[in-house]
Design an enzyme around this catalytic site. Structure first.
Site, PDB file in Angstrom:
ATOM      1  N   GLY A  17       0.828  -1.216   0.000  1.00 31.48           N
ATOM      2  CA  GLY A  17       0.000   0.000   0.000  1.00 31.48           C
ATOM      3  C   GLY A  17       0.862   1.265   0.000  1.00 31.48           C
ATOM      4  N   ASP A  36       9.059  -7.471   4.883  1.00 28.48           N
ATOM      5  CA  ASP A  36       7.930  -8.002   5.657  1.00 28.48           C
ATOM      6  C   ASP A  36       8.237  -9.459   5.970  1.00 28.48           C
ATOM      7  OD1 ASP A  36       4.679  -6.986   5.954  1.00 28.48           O
ATOM      8  OD2 ASP A  36       5.160  -9.085   6.353  1.00 28.48           O
ATOM      9  N   ILE A  59      12.117  -7.654  10.866  1.00 25.03           N
ATOM     10  CA  ILE A  59      12.695  -6.311  10.927  1.00 25.03           C
ATOM     11  C   ILE A  59      13.716  -6.190  12.055  1.00 25.03           C
ATOM     12  CG2 ILE A  59      11.992  -3.911  11.533  1.00 25.03           C
ATOM     13  CD1 ILE A  59       9.686  -4.447   9.413  1.00 25.03           C
ATOM     14  N   SER A  78       4.089   0.698   8.432  1.00 27.82           N
ATOM     15  CA  SER A  78       2.858   0.394   9.171  1.00 27.82           C
ATOM     16  C   SER A  78       3.161  -0.731  10.148  1.00 27.82           C
ATOM     17  CB  SER A  78       1.747  -0.122   8.267  1.00 27.82           C
ATOM     18  OG  SER A  78       1.787   0.429   6.995  1.00 27.82           O
ATOM     19  N   CYS A  81      -0.508  -3.534  14.362  1.00 23.00           N
ATOM     20  CA  CYS A  81      -1.369  -2.676  15.168  1.00 23.00           C
ATOM     21  C   CYS A  81      -2.064  -3.403  16.296  1.00 23.00           C
ATOM     22  CB  CYS A  81      -2.406  -2.039  14.263  1.00 23.00           C
ATOM     23  SG  CYS A  81      -3.299  -3.236  13.278  1.00 23.00           S
TER      24      CYS A  81
HETATM   25  N1  SAH Z   1       1.091  -1.407   4.896  1.00 19.69           N
HETATM   26  C1  SAH Z   1       0.974  -2.820   4.622  1.00 19.69           C
HETATM   27  C2  SAH Z   1       0.363  -3.637   5.740  1.00 19.69           C
HETATM   28  C3  SAH Z   1       0.989  -3.568   7.091  1.00 19.69           C
HETATM   29  S1  SAH Z   1       0.267  -4.690   8.222  1.00 19.69           S
HETATM   30  C4  SAH Z   1       0.147  -3.010   3.353  1.00 19.69           C
HETATM   31  O1  SAH Z   1      -0.109  -2.065   2.628  1.00 19.69           O
HETATM   32  O2  SAH Z   1      -0.249  -4.133   3.076  1.00 19.69           O
HETATM   33  C5  SAH Z   1       1.660  -5.068   9.223  1.00 19.69           C
HETATM   34  C6  SAH Z   1       2.659  -5.969   8.552  1.00 19.69           C
HETATM   35  O3  SAH Z   1       3.773  -6.100   9.424  1.00 19.69           O
HETATM   36  C7  SAH Z   1       2.175  -7.388   8.281  1.00 19.69           C
HETATM   37  O4  SAH Z   1       2.264  -7.634   6.901  1.00 19.69           O
HETATM   38  C8  SAH Z   1       3.147  -8.283   9.063  1.00 19.69           C
HETATM   39  O5  SAH Z   1       3.502  -9.446   8.366  1.00 19.69           O
HETATM   40  C9  SAH Z   1       4.348  -7.381   9.220  1.00 19.69           C
HETATM   41  N2  SAH Z   1       5.236  -7.646  10.369  1.00 19.69           N
HETATM   42  C10 SAH Z   1       4.847  -7.768  11.668  1.00 19.69           C
HETATM   43  N3  SAH Z   1       5.933  -7.967  12.441  1.00 19.69           N
HETATM   44  C11 SAH Z   1       7.017  -7.975  11.625  1.00 19.69           C
HETATM   45  C12 SAH Z   1       8.423  -8.129  11.846  1.00 19.69           C
HETATM   46  N4  SAH Z   1       8.917  -8.319  13.075  1.00 19.69           N
HETATM   47  N5  SAH Z   1       9.250  -8.084  10.770  1.00 19.69           N
HETATM   48  C13 SAH Z   1       8.757  -7.895   9.521  1.00 19.69           C
HETATM   49  N6  SAH Z   1       7.430  -7.738   9.269  1.00 19.69           N
HETATM   50  C14 SAH Z   1       6.573  -7.782  10.300  1.00 19.69           C
END
Ligand code: SAH
Length: 341
Positions: A17, A36, A59, A78, A81
């Site tokens: 997104g 991700d 991450i 993002s 949440c």
């Molecule tokens: N903005 C994104 C959605 C974010 S939702 C879009 O447009 O689709 C949050 C995302 O964070 C999820 O896809 C999840 O897999 C990722 N996530 C959560 N913890 C994470 C981590 N420790 N390392 C990498 N990705 C992570």
């Protein structure tokens, strides 16, 4: 021409997104690296952005050194949440799903090239400990920031998705608002994001133009669901100018996960429901053809361009889940313009 593009690091990239928002903003910024941990999200991302260096990583494994080598100017992110939502128990900084975000706060002071940050989160983040830790880290690194609670409705888009946003930049302050404001509208002195002359759109232009019968059958609400949940369904007409936020549990849970559509608009919703209420016979509702919005329609409402698609092997359930986790491309694009212009 010849101008060097700003380099974007896209974190928690999901289905991209943020990447689409950067393309739409058209402000000379390009995603150079995205991360991700979710492999089905990453498959969709790579399917659409074949050129981007997209990595399936945690991450927490990103060091300042590694990030510096990529020379990013902008971070768009993002973070998960759930730690701040009611169903997520509001564990806030104690939640293990915050640990990657806390890791980023530790890395931030060591980043040499990042001068802009845009982050999206759920409503509730603005009163969390995590928000305090984040803004404190930004300030101590010389960033100015502004916070917003915004929904696509303010861009005349017929879909609610109220979300928290923070934009931050190093060295120069913003020309609108103050640090203590949480703005609920786009600042009026900022570029072209306020379009008061544009009328609120109906749902119709966001809907798929034609359905084969067997295609429609896939999306019709099962009689069982209608009988059990008719009181709590949010039924919309094609001519409506709003719809509820589509969440990752859409089609899986009935309550509060997104609107459903009266596919055949020639029938009277009131009449049919009155008949159903009288004798409880769900057959009365059949002519309305109540159905779920398709993933494509939700993507349209969220501002994903026509060329966005899912790989064929992504299941329907996964499509809804991934879209529910994503964001409104128009809202983020407007904020990115305010941040970078
Ligand atoms: N903005 C994104 C959605 C974010 S939702 C879009 O447009 O689709 C949050 C995302 O964070 C999820 O896809 C999840 O897999 C990722 N996530 C959560 N913890 C994470 C981590 N420790 N390392 C990498 N990705 C992570």
């Amino acid at each position: 021409m010849g101008e060097t593009k700003l380099r974007i690091l896209e974190l928690y990239s999901g289905i991209g997104g943020m990447h689409y928002a950067a393309e739409l903003a058209n402000v000379g910024a390009e995603v150079v690296f995205s991360v991700d941990i979710n492999t089905s999200a990453n498959e969709v991302y790579r399917h659409n952005f074949k050129q981007t260096n997209q990595q399936s990583r945690n991450i927490e494994s990103l060091s300042a050194n590694e990030i510096n080598k990529l020379k990013p100017n902008v971070i768009m992110m993002s973070p998960p949440c759930q730690p701040f939502t009611r169903v997520g128990l509001k564990l806030d900084v104690e939640d293990s799903r915050c640990s990657s975000f806390l890791h980023l706060l530790e890395v931030l002071p060591h980043l040499e090239t990042v001068s802009f940050v845009l982050m999206e989160n759920v409503v509730g983040f603005e009163t969390s400990e995590m928000r305090n830790a984040f803004t404190k880290a930004l300030k101590s690194c010389g960033f100015y920031f502004r916070e917003f609670l915004l929904s696509p409705v303010s861009l005349q888009i017929p879909n609610s998705r109220n979300r928290y946003y923070l934009i931050a930049k190093k060295f120069t302050n913003f020309t609108f608002g103050t640090e203590t404001d949480i703005m609920t509208a786009f600042p009026s002195n900022s570029c072209d994001v306020n379009m008061p002359s544009v009328e609120q759109s109906t749902l119709e232009p966001y809907l798929e133009k034609s359905f084969a019968d067997e295609e429609l059958a896939r999306y019709l609400l099962p009689a069982k669901t209608l009988v059990k949940y008719w009181r709590i369904l949010d039924v919309r007409q094609r001519s409506d100018i709003s719809s509820c936020c589509f969440t990752k549990a859409y089609t899986h849970y009935a309550e509060g996960t997104g609107s459903v559509l009266q596919h055949d608009s020639s029938e009277s919703f009131r009449e049919k429901f009155a008949e159903f209420e009288k004798d409880g016979n769900v057959a009365h509702l059949k002519p309305l053809q109540l159905r779920y919005f398709t993933p494509r329609e939700i993507a349209n409402l969220m501002g994903f361009p026509a060329q966005f698609s899912f790989p064929e092997n992504t299941s329907l359930r996964t499509r809804y889940r991934l879209l529910g986790n994503s964001l409104n491309v128009h809202v983020v694009s407007s904020l990115l313009k305010i941040l970078l212009e």
